[in-house]
Design a protein around this motif. Structure first.
Motif, PDB file in Angstrom:
ATOM      1  N   ALA A  79     -72.954 -30.616  70.569  1.00  0.00           N
ATOM      2  CA  ALA A  79     -73.362 -29.918  71.723  1.00  0.00           C
ATOM      3  C   ALA A  79     -73.148 -28.263  71.158  1.00  0.00           C
ATOM      4  O   ALA A  79     -74.033 -27.662  71.435  1.00  0.00           O
ATOM      5  CB  ALA A  79     -72.531 -30.054  72.706  1.00  0.00           C
ATOM      6  N   ALA A  80     -72.319 -28.020  70.442  1.00  0.00           N
ATOM      7  CA  ALA A  80     -72.098 -26.625  70.307  1.00  0.00           C
ATOM      8  C   ALA A  80     -73.249 -25.998  69.293  1.00  0.00           C
ATOM      9  O   ALA A  80     -73.499 -24.837  69.307  1.00  0.00           O
ATOM     10  CB  ALA A  80     -70.677 -26.399  69.430  1.00  0.00           C
ATOM     11  N   SER A  81     -73.589 -26.979  68.208  1.00  0.00           N
ATOM     12  CA  SER A  81     -74.516 -26.388  67.389  1.00  0.00           C
ATOM     13  C   SER A  81     -75.906 -26.283  68.071  1.00  0.00           C
ATOM     14  O   SER A  81     -76.855 -25.452  67.862  1.00  0.00           O
ATOM     15  CB  SER A  81     -74.857 -27.594  66.316  1.00  0.00           C
ATOM     16  N   ASP A  82     -76.056 -27.222  69.073  1.00  0.00           N
ATOM     17  CA  ASP A  82     -77.499 -27.019  70.042  1.00  0.00           C
ATOM     18  C   ASP A  82     -77.402 -25.587  70.762  1.00  0.00           C
ATOM     19  O   ASP A  82     -78.325 -24.862  70.796  1.00  0.00           O
ATOM     20  CB  ASP A  82     -77.423 -28.216  71.049  1.00  0.00           C
ATOM     21  N   VAL A  83     -76.192 -25.361  71.360  1.00  0.00           N
ATOM     22  CA  VAL A  83     -76.044 -24.188  71.990  1.00  0.00           C
ATOM     23  C   VAL A  83     -76.229 -23.138  71.156  1.00  0.00           C
ATOM     24  O   VAL A  83     -76.709 -22.042  71.340  1.00  0.00           O
ATOM     25  CB  VAL A  83     -74.544 -23.922  72.564  1.00  0.00           C
ATOM     26  N   ALA A  84     -75.667 -23.023  69.986  1.00  0.00           N
ATOM     27  CA  ALA A  84     -75.702 -21.952  68.818  1.00  0.00           C
ATOM     28  C   ALA A  84     -77.172 -21.584  68.561  1.00  0.00           C
ATOM     29  O   ALA A  84     -77.785 -20.440  68.337  1.00  0.00           O
ATOM     30  CB  ALA A  84     -75.157 -22.242  67.617  1.00  0.00           C
ATOM     31  N   HIS A  85     -78.046 -22.766  68.323  1.00  0.00           N
ATOM     32  CA  HIS A  85     -79.629 -22.633  67.864  1.00  0.00           C
ATOM     33  C   HIS A  85     -80.069 -21.754  69.221  1.00  0.00           C
ATOM     34  O   HIS A  85     -80.848 -21.073  68.676  1.00  0.00           O
ATOM     35  CB  HIS A  85     -79.812 -24.011  67.900  1.00  0.00           C
ATOM     36  N   GLU A 144     -70.808 -14.260  73.722  1.00  0.00           N
ATOM     37  CA  GLU A 144     -70.204 -14.128  74.945  1.00  0.00           C
ATOM     38  C   GLU A 144     -70.234 -15.466  76.018  1.00  0.00           C
ATOM     39  O   GLU A 144     -70.989 -16.331  75.786  1.00  0.00           O
ATOM     40  CB  GLU A 144     -70.954 -12.990  75.894  1.00  0.00           C
ATOM     41  N   GLN A 145     -69.328 -15.339  77.027  1.00  0.00           N
ATOM     42  CA  GLN A 145     -69.182 -16.577  77.631  1.00  0.00           C
ATOM     43  C   GLN A 145     -70.545 -16.794  78.573  1.00  0.00           C
ATOM     44  O   GLN A 145     -70.903 -17.961  78.658  1.00  0.00           O
ATOM     45  CB  GLN A 145     -67.990 -16.719  78.520  1.00  0.00           C
ATOM     46  N   THR A 146     -71.004 -15.849  78.932  1.00  0.00           N
ATOM     47  CA  THR A 146     -72.480 -15.895  79.657  1.00  0.00           C
ATOM     48  C   THR A 146     -73.412 -16.696  78.865  1.00  0.00           C
ATOM     49  O   THR A 146     -74.397 -17.135  79.198  1.00  0.00           O
ATOM     50  CB  THR A 146     -72.709 -14.412  80.013  1.00  0.00           C
ATOM     51  N   GLU A 147     -73.508 -16.174  77.557  1.00  0.00           N
ATOM     52  CA  GLU A 147     -74.667 -16.790  76.710  1.00  0.00           C
ATOM     53  C   GLU A 147     -74.467 -18.279  76.552  1.00  0.00           C
ATOM     54  O   GLU A 147     -75.345 -19.029  76.499  1.00  0.00           O
ATOM     55  CB  GLU A 147     -74.641 -16.051  75.149  1.00  0.00           C
ATOM     56  N   VAL A 148     -73.200 -18.551  76.458  1.00  0.00           N
ATOM     57  CA  VAL A 148     -72.769 -20.208  76.282  1.00  0.00           C
ATOM     58  C   VAL A 148     -73.313 -20.884  77.319  1.00  0.00           C
ATOM     59  O   VAL A 148     -74.058 -21.888  77.649  1.00  0.00           O
ATOM     60  CB  VAL A 148     -71.420 -20.343  75.848  1.00  0.00           C
ATOM     61  N   ASP A 149     -72.822 -20.306  78.617  1.00  0.00           N
ATOM     62  CA  ASP A 149     -73.327 -20.835  80.007  1.00  0.00           C
ATOM     63  C   ASP A 149     -74.665 -21.073  80.079  1.00  0.00           C
ATOM     64  O   ASP A 149     -75.033 -21.973  80.727  1.00  0.00           O
ATOM     65  CB  ASP A 149     -72.515 -20.017  81.058  1.00  0.00           C
ATOM     66  N   ARG A 150     -75.383 -19.876  79.768  1.00  0.00           N
ATOM     67  CA  ARG A 150     -76.938 -19.942  79.880  1.00  0.00           C
ATOM     68  C   ARG A 150     -77.469 -21.169  79.137  1.00  0.00           C
ATOM     69  O   ARG A 150     -78.675 -21.632  79.620  1.00  0.00           O
ATOM     70  CB  ARG A 150     -77.579 -18.613  79.608  1.00  0.00           C
ATOM     71  N   HIS A 151     -76.887 -21.720  78.053  1.00  0.00           N
ATOM     72  CA  HIS A 151     -77.806 -22.748  77.356  1.00  0.00           C
ATOM     73  C   HIS A 151     -76.915 -24.111  77.372  1.00  0.00           C
ATOM     74  O   HIS A 151     -76.968 -24.670  76.447  1.00  0.00           O
ATOM     75  CB  HIS A 151     -77.671 -22.151  76.027  1.00  0.00           C
ATOM     76  N   ARG A 152     -76.093 -24.222  78.312  1.00  0.00           N
ATOM     77  CA  ARG A 152     -75.401 -25.585  78.515  1.00  0.00           C
ATOM     78  C   ARG A 152     -76.643 -26.302  79.168  1.00  0.00           C
ATOM     79  O   ARG A 152     -76.522 -26.734  80.501  1.00  0.00           O
ATOM     80  CB  ARG A 152     -74.392 -25.415  79.393  1.00  0.00           C
ATOM     81  N   ARG A 153     -77.410 -27.036  78.721  1.00  0.00           N
ATOM     82  CA  ARG A 153     -78.328 -27.964  79.232  1.00  0.00           C
ATOM     83  C   ARG A 153     -78.849 -29.094  78.325  1.00  0.00           C
ATOM     84  O   ARG A 153     -78.658 -28.571  77.043  1.00  0.00           O
ATOM     85  CB  ARG A 153     -79.599 -27.077  79.729  1.00  0.00           C
ATOM     86  N   ASP A 154     -79.127 -30.154  78.846  1.00  0.00           N
ATOM     87  CA  ASP A 154     -79.563 -31.093  77.924  1.00  0.00           C
ATOM     88  C   ASP A 154     -80.980 -31.382  78.167  1.00  0.00           C
ATOM     89  O   ASP A 154     -81.336 -31.879  79.330  1.00  0.00           O
ATOM     90  CB  ASP A 154     -78.845 -32.386  78.127  1.00  0.00           C
ATOM     91  N   ALA A 155     -81.908 -30.917  77.384  1.00  0.00           N
ATOM     92  CA  ALA A 155     -83.460 -31.322  77.527  1.00  0.00           C
ATOM     93  C   ALA A 155     -84.049 -32.429  77.294  1.00  0.00           C
ATOM     94  O   ALA A 155     -85.203 -32.798  77.326  1.00  0.00           O
ATOM     95  CB  ALA A 155     -84.076 -30.032  77.151  1.00  0.00           C
ATOM     96  N   THR A 156     -83.071 -33.214  76.400  1.00  0.00           N
ATOM     97  CA  THR A 156     -83.701 -34.275  75.804  1.00  0.00           C
ATOM     98  C   THR A 156     -83.831 -35.570  76.858  1.00  0.00           C
ATOM     99  O   THR A 156     -82.951 -36.121  77.379  1.00  0.00           O
ATOM    100  CB  THR A 156     -83.024 -34.977  74.585  1.00  0.00           C
TER     101      THR A 156
END
Length: 486
Positions: free
Chosen positions: A215-221, A287-299
């Motif tokens: 999940a961390a790699s997905d958020v990083a991408h 930043e924490q806000t960047e991580v929060d913005r991308h915590r989603r599972d689109a699959t």
């Protein structure tokens, strides 16, 4: 989600009101083909869809087929009884595949945007998922025997899964042919550390390998995509759009790609921008806000279940995936991307030279197949005829060296060595030859280019196994072209 089996085929269904939507999937795609059989999965799919139409009425639902890197899927939707009829006809068609239309064939169009396909080719060469980015010297349809063998191996109930959305399909049958689960192997990246190289693209691409369930790699991408998009938008002339895609590699790994177009006069700047942001994300937590913005599972849930069944990928439940995303911290994102960047590959257009730092702070390694700062190996040299050399400028001259185990294409600057045991195909255009290397490069040889050229062609034919050669009888607008500096 309901899980069952019909005629030995796993079936996953999400119950919903309304029409029934069905996708019959097979673990067969471009990565399961070879250079000579490229396009065979799409050809099997096209023939099966055509035969399904013959077996059903003119008013029947239409079946849509799509072939990707690792999967071929047939989709149909409508009234439950109509979908059931079409699925049964499709399975029967795959078991009795008509091959009378093989000669007409279908094109082997790329499954991915070209920069992404070329980046995979640079990473893995002309094999597996890298095959999609291999430029074709001579598109030629697979033979009848190749089509039948491919269908019998890959389009069976042992390599299939059905996903459904809608009401329960009463009377569903899936009469697919019997078979064994195919054995797959995924190649390692051609180079073990971060690097850059050339391909014939009008832009920049970067690829990394990450764990399929990270999940961390997905958020990083996703964070990297946003950062690069914002940085490039600040240029006087924006170059976007920046795109990303994820390609399956094996049961534990996916390849994440990020790519963007770039005009010829901005390639170096765009490459430096993309690479610097990728390095920064590997060094400094977002930043924490960047991580929060991308915590989603689109699959979609059905896709995850189908891939787990076909390829053995992890299949955590929906709550488990949600918890994994919620648990991702900025430090997790940085650490996951740092590990990915240790073997990242940057791809730029042919002819460009870069001077960038790698993740370890040293100069980023160039993995071009062309060699600049060494002398070519010893061997028998084949030069151009004197009359041709006389009218060429010295920097345009070229010659070929034949050694015991390789052919070497030389120019006034760099040279390219292709070992015979790295040749995956030889395309014959009359007396001309094009050798396709596993690296993804091509060596074109026209005997008219050299003194003793016919002897060189005979030597090449003897050095490369005959089963790798095939004739291309297409009319061509020009002679075989010398390989670009890929």
């Amino acid at each position: 989600m309901h899980h069952s089996h019909v005629d030995g085929v796993p079936v996953f269904r999400c119950a919903e009101a309304g029409e029934l939507r069905a996708t019959l999937r097979f673990g067969a795609g471009v990565r399961d083909e070879a250079y000579r059989t490229r396009g065979v999965s799409a050809l099997v799919a096209a023939l099966a869809v055509r035969e399904t139409g013959r077996r059903t009425s003119e008013t029947a639902l239409s079946v849509r087929a799509a072939t990707g890197i690792g999967e071929t899927a047939f989709s149909v939707s409508g009234r439950t009884e109509d979908v059931v009829e079409q699925l049964a006809a499709l399975c029967a068609a795959l078991g009795e595949l008509p091959v009378d239309g093989v000669a007409a064939g279908v094109g082997a169009a790329s499954c991915l945007p070209w920069p992404a396909a070329a980046a995979l080719n640079a990473r893995y060469g002309a094999q597996a998922s890298g095959l999609d980015g291999q430029e074709r010297t001579c598109p030629w349809p697979p033979t009848t025997e190749m089509v039948q063998a491919h269908a019998a191996t890959w389009f069976t109930k042992a390599n299939a899964v059905l996903t459904l959305t809608g009401p329960e399909p009463v009377g569903l049958r899936l009469p697919l042919p019997e078979g064994n689960r195919p054995q797959r192997s995924a190649p390692r990246a051609r180079y073990p550390r971060a690097s850059w190289t050339h391909r014939s693209i009008d832009g920049i691409a970067v690829s990394v390998e990450t764990p399929v369930d990270s999940a961390a790699s997905d958020v990083a991408h996703r964070v990297l995509h946003d950062r690069v998009t914002a940085a490039l938008a600040e240029r006087p002339t924006p170059v976007g759009p920046v795109e990303t895609t994820v390609v399956p590699h094996d049961s534990k790994t996916v390849v994440r790609l990020l790519f963007t177009p770039a005009p010829a006069d901005a390639v170096e700047e765009v490459a430096a921008t993309l690479w610097s942001h990728a390095l920064r994300l590997a060094r400094i937590a977002p930043e924490q806000t960047e991580v929060d913005r991308h915590r989603r599972d689109a699959t979609p849930l059905l896709d995850i279940a189908a891939h787990a069944e076909l390829f053995g990928t992890p299949d955590p439940d929906e709550d488990g995936r949600r918890r994994a995303l919620d648990a991702v911290t900025p430090d997790d994102v940085r650490d996951a991307w740092r590990l990915a960047m240790s073997q990242a590959q940057l791809v730029v257009p042919s002819g460009q030279l870069l001077d960038l730092a790698g993740p370890d702070g040293r100069r980023l390694w160039c993995t071009s197949c062309w060699t600049w700062d060494e002398l070519p190996p010893w061997g028998e040299k084949f030069h151009e005829p004197l009359r041709r050399r006389a009218v060429r400028r010295s920097q345009e001259r070229h010659w070929t060296i034949l050694t015991r185990d390789s052919v070497v294409f030389c120019t006034a600057g760099p040279f390219h060595t292709l070992r015979f045991d790295e040749v995956i195909a030889v395309v014959r255009h009359g007396s001309e030859r094009v050798l396709i290397g596993r690296c993804g490069c091509e060596i074109g040889i026209d005997p008219a280019w050299y003194r003793g050229g016919r002897r060189l062609i005979r030597a090449l034919d003897e050095a490369v196994p005959a089963q790798l050669a095939y004739d291309c009888d297409e009319e061509r607008d020009s002679h075989v072209q010398r390989p670009s500096r890929a």
